[in-house]
Design an enzyme around this catalytic site. Structure first.
Site, PDB file in Angstrom:
ATOM      1  CE1 TYR A 170      39.795  56.866  35.515  1.00 39.61           C
ATOM      2  CE2 TYR A 170      39.936  55.155  33.845  1.00 39.61           C
ATOM      3  CZ  TYR A 170      40.396  56.342  34.393  1.00 39.61           C
ATOM      4  OH  TYR A 170      41.456  56.996  33.803  1.00 39.61           O
ATOM      5  CE  LYS A 174      38.861  58.859  32.497  1.00 41.25           C
ATOM      6  NZ  LYS A 174      39.321  60.250  32.294  1.00 41.25           N
TER       7      LYS A 174
HETATM    8  N1  CAA Z   1      42.042  40.394  37.052  1.00 47.71           N
HETATM    9  C1  CAA Z   1      41.440  39.240  37.437  1.00 47.71           C
HETATM   10  N2  CAA Z   1      41.089  38.962  38.710  1.00 47.71           N
HETATM   11  C2  CAA Z   1      41.350  39.908  39.622  1.00 47.71           C
HETATM   12  C3  CAA Z   1      41.981  41.143  39.313  1.00 47.71           C
HETATM   13  C4  CAA Z   1      42.338  41.346  37.960  1.00 47.71           C
HETATM   14  N3  CAA Z   1      42.923  42.486  37.555  1.00 47.71           N
HETATM   15  N4  CAA Z   1      42.082  41.876  40.438  1.00 47.71           N
HETATM   16  C5  CAA Z   1      41.553  41.140  41.441  1.00 47.71           C
HETATM   17  N5  CAA Z   1      41.122  39.948  40.954  1.00 47.71           N
HETATM   18  C6  CAA Z   1      40.462  38.878  41.657  1.00 47.71           C
HETATM   19  C7  CAA Z   1      41.145  38.562  42.971  1.00 47.71           C
HETATM   20  O1  CAA Z   1      42.210  37.660  42.775  1.00 47.71           O
HETATM   21  C8  CAA Z   1      40.000  37.952  43.762  1.00 47.71           C
HETATM   22  O2  CAA Z   1      39.785  36.652  43.309  1.00 47.71           O
HETATM   23  P1  CAA Z   1      39.347  35.498  44.350  1.00 47.71           P
HETATM   24  O3  CAA Z   1      38.042  35.987  44.930  1.00 47.71           O
HETATM   25  O4  CAA Z   1      39.225  34.307  43.485  1.00 47.71           O
HETATM   26  O5  CAA Z   1      40.442  35.468  45.356  1.00 47.71           O
HETATM   27  C9  CAA Z   1      38.794  38.769  43.310  1.00 47.71           C
HETATM   28  O6  CAA Z   1      39.162  39.354  42.039  1.00 47.71           O
HETATM   29  C10 CAA Z   1      38.433  39.896  44.273  1.00 47.71           C
HETATM   30  O7  CAA Z   1      39.637  40.580  44.604  1.00 47.71           O
HETATM   31  P2  CAA Z   1      39.697  41.697  45.712  1.00 47.71           P
HETATM   32  O8  CAA Z   1      38.903  41.290  46.918  1.00 47.71           O
HETATM   33  O9  CAA Z   1      41.132  42.093  45.908  1.00 47.71           O
HETATM   34  O10 CAA Z   1      38.900  42.850  44.980  1.00 47.71           O
HETATM   35  P3  CAA Z   1      38.755  44.366  45.327  1.00 47.71           P
HETATM   36  O11 CAA Z   1      37.323  44.721  45.230  1.00 47.71           O
HETATM   37  O12 CAA Z   1      39.457  44.754  46.575  1.00 47.71           O
HETATM   38  O13 CAA Z   1      39.471  45.064  44.091  1.00 47.71           O
HETATM   39  C11 CAA Z   1      41.211  45.756  42.653  1.00 47.71           C
HETATM   40  C12 CAA Z   1      40.808  44.780  43.750  1.00 47.71           C
HETATM   41  C13 CAA Z   1      40.883  47.179  43.054  1.00 47.71           C
HETATM   42  C14 CAA Z   1      40.463  45.465  41.365  1.00 47.71           C
HETATM   43  C15 CAA Z   1      42.722  45.610  42.496  1.00 47.71           C
HETATM   44  O14 CAA Z   1      42.986  44.349  41.928  1.00 47.71           O
HETATM   45  C16 CAA Z   1      43.293  46.679  41.591  1.00 47.71           C
HETATM   46  O15 CAA Z   1      43.622  47.762  42.049  1.00 47.71           O
HETATM   47  N6  CAA Z   1      43.434  46.394  40.309  1.00 47.71           N
HETATM   48  C17 CAA Z   1      43.954  47.353  39.369  1.00 47.71           C
HETATM   49  C18 CAA Z   1      42.854  48.147  38.753  1.00 47.71           C
HETATM   50  C19 CAA Z   1      43.443  48.945  37.616  1.00 47.71           C
HETATM   51  O16 CAA Z   1      43.939  48.391  36.662  1.00 47.71           O
HETATM   52  N7  CAA Z   1      43.389  50.264  37.712  1.00 47.71           N
HETATM   53  C20 CAA Z   1      43.899  51.077  36.681  1.00 47.71           C
HETATM   54  C21 CAA Z   1      44.263  52.402  37.288  1.00 47.71           C
HETATM   55  S1  CAA Z   1      45.050  53.454  36.072  1.00 47.71           S
HETATM   56  C22 CAA Z   1      43.804  54.056  35.187  1.00 47.71           C
HETATM   57  O17 CAA Z   1      42.668  53.783  35.382  1.00 47.71           O
HETATM   58  C23 CAA Z   1      44.214  55.008  34.108  1.00 47.71           C
HETATM   59  C24 CAA Z   1      43.673  54.619  32.807  1.00 47.71           C
HETATM   60  O18 CAA Z   1      42.832  55.321  32.285  1.00 47.71           O
HETATM   61  C25 CAA Z   1      44.213  53.430  32.110  1.00 47.71           C
END
Ligand code: CAA
Length: 260
Positions: A170, A174
């Site tokens: 993304y 962007k």
């Molecule tokens: N910050 C720091 N660490 C994070 C994190 C974050 N935001 N999210 C996950 N982690 C860490 C987890 O705790 C995990 O750590 P450990 O291995 O030490 O346990 C590691 O990263 C891996 O986590 P996952 O296995 O859960 O990772 P994943 O590949 O399944 O992804 C994710 C998880 C998709 C990133 C989920 O955390 C998520 O959905 N985050 C939100 C993403 C976001 O902000 N999206 C915005 C959407 S809105 C938008 O995009 C509009 C715009 O223009 C602003």
């Protein structure tokens, strides 16, 4: 959304120079796009509400606009497909005779940390969020050049500027929109066409509703205004850019101070 009466619509049309301007808003059946479509219609623009799958949501946006005395049509096109994007612009010009304002808003997320991100998730986001901008703009640009008038507004994101965990695909798309905006602005400035980007921060929509609660808490704590933005706040920035003659190649941040 607050409703307004016909006298108020007339006053807005007189105040802003958007009366009878033809605007295409990609991905406008819901979210930021739907609000942009409705706000432009309130100011007298003729609106093409583009959608890919959500036909009933798109028809609802059209109905809301026509009930207020505005003009709008719904147009199905998957803008990640060049032929469908071309057809969207052709249908617009056939229906309304011109295209004045193109708002490249269609976007999706497929959030995943990079090591888990599949090639399909990478390509899907690049196709829908970035390649679509090439598809629609290349279809519209010759008409705008002939008119010696055009406004292209690309809805980018704070994520294209600052990056975000789990959003390499993304963020790349962007950021690509911002580079595209500046280069095309240089090429078209002498032809009455402005090209600008808006970088929304975190806005209350279905897309942000999917952010896990703990992640959302941390996002809001980093926004100086301590709240998400509204879709209307993005539409207002679009209207400002559509009315501006001398702003081009810019990126307007609407993010509550989250990135400066
Ligand atoms: N910050 C720091 N660490 C994070 C994190 C974050 N935001 N999210 C996950 N982690 C860490 C987890 O705790 C995990 O750590 P450990 O291995 O030490 O346990 C590691 O990263 C891996 O986590 P996952 O296995 O859960 O990772 P994943 O590949 O399944 O992804 C994710 C998880 C998709 C990133 C989920 O955390 C998520 O959905 N985050 C939100 C993403 C976001 O902000 N999206 C915005 C959407 S809105 C938008 O995009 C509009 C715009 O223009 C602003």
């Amino acid at each position: 959304m607050t409703t307004i009466n016909k006298e108020q619509v007339q006053l807005l049309e007189d105040t802003y120079g958007l009366k009878d301007k033809v605007v295409v808003v990609t991905g406008s059946s819901k979210g930021i796009g739907a609000t942009i479509a409705k706000e432009f219609a309130k100011k007298g623009a003729k609106v093409v509400v583009n959608y890919n799958a959500s036909s009933s949501a798109a028809e609802n946006v059209v109905d809301e606009i026509t009930q207020l005395g505005g003009t709008a049509i719904a147009c199905k096109a998957n803008v990640s497909n060049i032929e469908e994007a071309k057809s969207l612009i052709e249908q617009t010009v056939n229906e309304f005779g011109r295209i004045d304002i193109l708002i490249n808003n269609a976007g999706i997320t497929r959030d995943r940390t990079f090591r888990k991100l599949s090639e399909a998730e990478w390509n899907e986001v690049i196709n829908v969020n970035l390649n679509s901008v090439y598809h629609t703009t290349s279809a519209a640009i010759n008409t705008m050049l002939e008119q010696k008038f055009g406004r292209i507004i690309n809805i980018s994101s704070i994520v294209g500027q600052a990056g975000a965990f789990g959003q390499t695909n993304y963020s790349a798309a962007k950021a690509g929109m911002i580079g595209f905006t500046k280069s095309l602005a240089l090429e078209t400035a002498k032809n009455g066409i402005t090209v600008n980007a808006i970088c929304p921060g975190y806005i209350l929509t279905e897309m942000t509703a999917e952010i896990p609660e703990n992640v959302m808490e941390s996002i809001v704590s980093r926004i100086p205004m301590r709240r998400l933005g509204t879709t209307t706040e993005i539409a207002e920035a679009c209207i400002f850019l559509a009315n501006s003659e001398y702003i081009t190649g810019q990126c307007i941040n609407v993010n509550g101070g989250a990135y400066m």
